[in-house]
Design a protein around this motif. Sequence first.
Motif, PDB file in Angstrom:
ATOM      1  N   SER A   1       0.839  -1.201   0.000  1.00 43.29           N
ATOM      2  CA  SER A   1       0.000   0.000   0.000  1.00 43.29           C
ATOM      3  C   SER A   1       0.875   1.253   0.000  1.00 43.29           C
ATOM      4  O   SER A   1       2.069   1.193   0.315  1.00 43.29           O
ATOM      5  CB  SER A   1      -0.904   0.006   1.234  1.00 43.29           C
ATOM      6  OG  SER A   1      -0.143   0.286   2.408  1.00 43.29           O
ATOM      7  N   GLU A   2       0.264   2.385  -0.344  1.00 37.96           N
ATOM      8  CA  GLU A   2       1.002   3.649  -0.333  1.00 37.96           C
ATOM      9  C   GLU A   2       1.545   3.935   1.064  1.00 37.96           C
ATOM     10  O   GLU A   2       2.668   4.429   1.208  1.00 37.96           O
ATOM     11  CB  GLU A   2       0.110   4.797  -0.815  1.00 37.96           C
ATOM     12  CG  GLU A   2      -0.063   4.822  -2.312  1.00 37.96           C
ATOM     13  CD  GLU A   2      -0.871   6.013  -2.805  1.00 37.96           C
ATOM     14  OE1 GLU A   2      -0.920   7.050  -2.108  1.00 37.96           O
ATOM     15  OE2 GLU A   2      -1.451   5.894  -3.895  1.00 37.96           O
TER      16      GLU A   2
ATOM     17  N   LYS B   1       5.631  12.637  -0.017  1.00 37.15           N
ATOM     18  CA  LYS B   1       4.386  12.172  -0.621  1.00 37.15           C
ATOM     19  C   LYS B   1       4.664  10.978  -1.512  1.00 37.15           C
ATOM     20  O   LYS B   1       5.677  10.940  -2.212  1.00 37.15           O
ATOM     21  CB  LYS B   1       3.738  13.275  -1.453  1.00 37.15           C
ATOM     22  CG  LYS B   1       3.243  14.434  -0.642  1.00 37.15           C
ATOM     23  CD  LYS B   1       2.557  15.447  -1.519  1.00 37.15           C
ATOM     24  CE  LYS B   1       1.994  16.541  -0.634  1.00 37.15           C
ATOM     25  NZ  LYS B   1       2.305  17.862  -1.054  1.00 37.15           N
TER      26      LYS B   1
ATOM     27  N   PHE C   1       2.821   9.181  -4.594  1.00 36.58           N
ATOM     28  CA  PHE C   1       1.758   9.348  -5.571  1.00 36.58           C
ATOM     29  C   PHE C   1       1.453   8.010  -6.230  1.00 36.58           C
ATOM     30  O   PHE C   1       2.240   7.064  -6.129  1.00 36.58           O
ATOM     31  CB  PHE C   1       2.179  10.373  -6.634  1.00 36.58           C
ATOM     32  CG  PHE C   1       2.317  11.761  -6.083  1.00 36.58           C
ATOM     33  CD1 PHE C   1       1.202  12.519  -5.782  1.00 36.58           C
ATOM     34  CD2 PHE C   1       3.574  12.300  -5.837  1.00 36.58           C
ATOM     35  CE1 PHE C   1       1.322  13.798  -5.256  1.00 36.58           C
ATOM     36  CE2 PHE C   1       3.714  13.577  -5.318  1.00 36.58           C
ATOM     37  CZ  PHE C   1       2.575  14.325  -5.028  1.00 36.58           C
ATOM     38  N   PRO C   2       0.313   7.925  -6.926  1.00 37.22           N
ATOM     39  CA  PRO C   2      -0.022   6.688  -7.643  1.00 37.22           C
ATOM     40  C   PRO C   2       1.146   6.229  -8.519  1.00 37.22           C
ATOM     41  O   PRO C   2       1.935   7.041  -8.983  1.00 37.22           O
ATOM     42  CB  PRO C   2      -1.231   7.078  -8.484  1.00 37.22           C
ATOM     43  CG  PRO C   2      -1.872   8.185  -7.696  1.00 37.22           C
ATOM     44  CD  PRO C   2      -0.715   8.938  -7.084  1.00 37.22           C
ATOM     45  N   ILE C   3       1.206   4.962  -8.710  1.00 40.79           N
ATOM     46  CA  ILE C   3       2.287   4.223  -9.367  1.00 40.79           C
ATOM     47  C   ILE C   3       3.626   4.395  -8.650  1.00 40.79           C
ATOM     48  O   ILE C   3       4.685   4.293  -9.226  1.00 40.79           O
ATOM     49  CB  ILE C   3       2.396   4.459 -10.898  1.00 40.79           C
ATOM     50  CG1 ILE C   3       2.770   5.892 -11.243  1.00 40.79           C
ATOM     51  CG2 ILE C   3       1.147   4.012 -11.613  1.00 40.79           C
ATOM     52  CD1 ILE C   3       3.158   6.085 -12.703  1.00 40.79           C
ATOM     53  N   ASN C   4       3.539   4.684  -7.343  1.00 38.75           N
ATOM     54  CA  ASN C   4       4.701   4.691  -6.442  1.00 38.75           C
ATOM     55  C   ASN C   4       5.793   5.691  -6.800  1.00 38.75           C
ATOM     56  O   ASN C   4       6.971   5.402  -6.671  1.00 38.75           O
ATOM     57  CB  ASN C   4       5.263   3.283  -6.295  1.00 38.75           C
ATOM     58  CG  ASN C   4       4.249   2.351  -5.679  1.00 38.75           C
ATOM     59  OD1 ASN C   4       3.291   2.776  -5.050  1.00 38.75           O
ATOM     60  ND2 ASN C   4       4.452   1.068  -5.865  1.00 38.75           N
ATOM     61  N   ASN C   5       5.379   6.858  -7.253  1.00 38.73           N
ATOM     62  CA  ASN C   5       6.316   7.962  -7.428  1.00 38.73           C
ATOM     63  C   ASN C   5       6.422   8.678  -6.097  1.00 38.73           C
ATOM     64  O   ASN C   5       5.407   8.947  -5.447  1.00 38.73           O
ATOM     65  CB  ASN C   5       5.838   8.921  -8.516  1.00 38.73           C
ATOM     66  CG  ASN C   5       5.923   8.298  -9.887  1.00 38.73           C
ATOM     67  OD1 ASN C   5       6.673   7.352 -10.111  1.00 38.73           O
ATOM     68  ND2 ASN C   5       5.143   8.813 -10.814  1.00 38.73           N
TER      69      ASN C   5
ATOM     70  N   ASN D   1       8.903   3.669  -7.950  1.00 39.26           N
ATOM     71  CA  ASN D   1       8.992   3.835  -9.397  1.00 39.26           C
ATOM     72  C   ASN D   1       9.908   4.991  -9.767  1.00 39.26           C
ATOM     73  O   ASN D   1      10.841   4.833 -10.541  1.00 39.26           O
ATOM     74  CB  ASN D   1       7.591   4.045  -9.971  1.00 39.26           C
ATOM     75  CG  ASN D   1       7.593   4.152 -11.476  1.00 39.26           C
ATOM     76  OD1 ASN D   1       8.235   3.372 -12.164  1.00 39.26           O
ATOM     77  ND2 ASN D   1       6.872   5.136 -11.990  1.00 39.26           N
TER      78      ASN D   1
END
Length: 103
Positions: free
Chosen positions: A2-3, A36, A38-42, A75
């Motif tokens: 998870s994030e 932070k 972000f989506p796709i693990n940036n 990512n």
Amino acid sequence: MSEEDLKEEVIRAIKTVYDPEIPVDVYELGLIYDLKVFPINNVFVSMTLTSPSCPSAGTLPGEVEQKIREVEGVNDVSVELTFDPPYTTEMMSEEAKLELGFM
């Protein structure tokens, strides 16, 4: 992962980076202003240094970025250096203040 789990792993990685002049990691020292995922693990990190003339200015942000890139699942990484607000010792964690004798 998870994030939130990834964020915890990123924090663990950041805690392996130390200011060479101070025996406390950059996270506990309060040099990380924002983190932070972000989506796709940036991962985005906003950080500062103890002073604009810090001798480690050329290496600490890159070391933070490198340690985050080594976390499985990350990512991409963006580390932004800022001096606003200016760093003060009040930004240190209780643990760092104890380690450095501020308490």
